[in-house]
Design a protein around this motif. Structure first.
Motif, PDB file in Angstrom:
ATOM      1  N   ARG A  83       0.823  -1.205   0.000  1.00  0.00           N
ATOM      2  CA  ARG A  83       0.000   0.000   0.000  1.00  0.00           C
ATOM      3  C   ARG A  83       0.856   1.252   0.000  1.00  0.00           C
ATOM      4  N   ALA A  84       1.939   1.204   0.786  1.00  0.00           N
ATOM      5  CA  ALA A  84       2.833   2.369   0.839  1.00  0.00           C
ATOM      6  C   ALA A  84       3.471   2.629  -0.512  1.00  0.00           C
ATOM      7  N   ARG A  85       3.857   1.525  -1.189  1.00  0.00           N
ATOM      8  CA  ARG A  85       4.484   1.701  -2.503  1.00  0.00           C
ATOM      9  C   ARG A  85       3.496   2.286  -3.518  1.00  0.00           C
ATOM     10  N   VAL A  86       2.234   1.816  -3.487  1.00  0.00           N
ATOM     11  CA  VAL A  86       1.215   2.346  -4.386  1.00  0.00           C
ATOM     12  C   VAL A  86       0.974   3.828  -4.116  1.00  0.00           C
ATOM     13  N   PHE A  87       0.927   4.167  -2.823  1.00  0.00           N
ATOM     14  CA  PHE A  87       0.727   5.577  -2.456  1.00  0.00           C
ATOM     15  C   PHE A  87       1.882   6.444  -2.947  1.00  0.00           C
ATOM     16  N   ALA A  88       3.113   5.902  -2.820  1.00  0.00           N
ATOM     17  CA  ALA A  88       4.288   6.667  -3.253  1.00  0.00           C
ATOM     18  C   ALA A  88       4.263   6.898  -4.763  1.00  0.00           C
ATOM     19  N   VAL A  89       3.838   5.868  -5.527  1.00  0.00           N
ATOM     20  CA  VAL A  89       3.753   6.002  -6.977  1.00  0.00           C
ATOM     21  C   VAL A  89       2.713   7.055  -7.360  1.00  0.00           C
ATOM     22  N   LEU A  90       1.544   6.993  -6.733  1.00  0.00           N
ATOM     23  CA  LEU A  90       0.482   7.960  -7.017  1.00  0.00           C
ATOM     24  C   LEU A  90       0.908   9.375  -6.660  1.00  0.00           C
ATOM     25  N   LEU A  91       1.600   9.506  -5.547  1.00  0.00           N
ATOM     26  CA  LEU A  91       2.078  10.817  -5.129  1.00  0.00           C
ATOM     27  C   LEU A  91       3.090  11.371  -6.124  1.00  0.00           C
ATOM     28  N   SER A  92       4.004  10.493  -6.604  1.00  0.00           N
ATOM     29  CA  SER A  92       4.992  10.929  -7.592  1.00  0.00           C
ATOM     30  C   SER A  92       4.318  11.377  -8.889  1.00  0.00           C
ATOM     31  N   MET A  93       3.289  10.635  -9.316  1.00  0.00           N
ATOM     32  CA  MET A  93       2.568  11.004 -10.530  1.00  0.00           C
ATOM     33  C   MET A  93       1.887  12.354 -10.378  1.00  0.00           C
ATOM     34  N   ALA A  94       1.278  12.570  -9.212  1.00  0.00           N
ATOM     35  CA  ALA A  94       0.605  13.841  -8.964  1.00  0.00           C
ATOM     36  C   ALA A  94       1.592  15.002  -8.969  1.00  0.00           C
ATOM     37  N   LEU A  95       2.766  14.787  -8.376  1.00  0.00           N
ATOM     38  CA  LEU A  95       3.779  15.843  -8.342  1.00  0.00           C
ATOM     39  C   LEU A  95       4.307  16.144  -9.744  1.00  0.00           C
ATOM     40  N   CYS A  96       4.516  15.088 -10.550  1.00  0.00           N
ATOM     41  CA  CYS A  96       4.995  15.299 -11.922  1.00  0.00           C
ATOM     42  C   CYS A  96       3.972  16.077 -12.744  1.00  0.00           C
ATOM     43  N   THR A  97       2.690  15.725 -12.583  1.00  0.00           N
ATOM     44  CA  THR A  97       1.633  16.432 -13.305  1.00  0.00           C
ATOM     45  C   THR A  97       1.589  17.902 -12.919  1.00  0.00           C
TER      46      THR A  97
END
Length: 210
Positions: free
Chosen positions: A15-29
């Motif tokens: 779950r933490a890894r999924v959250f980190a990926v989503l957070l990175s995508m949001a920051l890149c956007t």
């Protein structure tokens, strides 16, 4: 037998890894959006915003026409079957309505039938001696393709009318917006009333602003 110990870290790892990926995508956007705001060019709303070159290659700001004149912009050529009729008509309009409220602006182009092979300075000399042209003749430009002159591309995009031959004409109001466009074969009688009406509106506005 002792019960197996529960390790929360192991259960929450995916779950933490999924959250980190989503957070990175949001920051890149968000970063891409901010970069677009910084580097994206603002939409140009006036023909007179542009700078072009005169027949000698010197820069000319079209800003000098803003608020002062109505302009009729045309792509011109010297060796076209429409040359005589159109140059004479353009000069007639320029003489009738100019020089304080109206000007024809001519842009030579060789992309239609290769009808303008002359260098820019020769074009200016040719039309002066053959048609008595007194309106500005600018540097030879391209209208079609990726090298299209930005000022002329503005006229095309604004009117949704792309030239298909020499001597297409675009009527531009004192604020720099395209009001009408005409094909090369349309008569001068169709253009004259539109120019007169815009000039009348401009003069009334100037008097009201005094």
């Amino acid at each position: 037998m002792e019960p197996l110990a529960v390790h929360p870290g192991r259960c929450s790892g995916p779950r933490a890894r999924v959250f980190a990926v989503l957070l990175s995508m949001a920051l890149c956007t968000a970063m891409l959006f901010l970069l677009q705001l910084k580097f994206l060019k603002p939409r140009v709303s006036s023909f007179y915003t542009f700078e072009v070159k005169d027949a000698k290659g010197r820069p000319v700001s079209l800003e000098k026409f803003k608020g002062k004149e109505v302009t009729l912009v045309a792509n011109v050529a010297s060796d076209c079957q429409l040359t005589d009729r159109n140059y004479l008509a353009l000069q007639e309009l320029h003489r009738e309505f100019g020089p304080f409220h109206f000007s024809v602006l001519a842009f030579p182009c060789n992309q239609f039938g290769e009808a303008e092979p002359r260098p820019s300075k020769e074009v200016a000399s040719f039309v002066r001696s053959n048609y008595g042209v007194t309106f500005p003749v600018f540097h030879k430009i391209k209208i079609l393709g990726p090298e299209a002159e930005p000022a002329f591309r503005f006229l095309v995009d604004s009117s949704k009318k792309e030239p298909r031959w020499n001597f297409w004409k675009y009527l531009v109001n004192p604020e720099g917006q395209v009001v009408r466009s005409w094909r090369p074969e349309e008569p001068i009688e169709a253009i004259r009333p539109e120019i007169a009406d815009l000039i009348r509106q401009m003069i009334i506005k100037k008097r009201e602003d005094l």
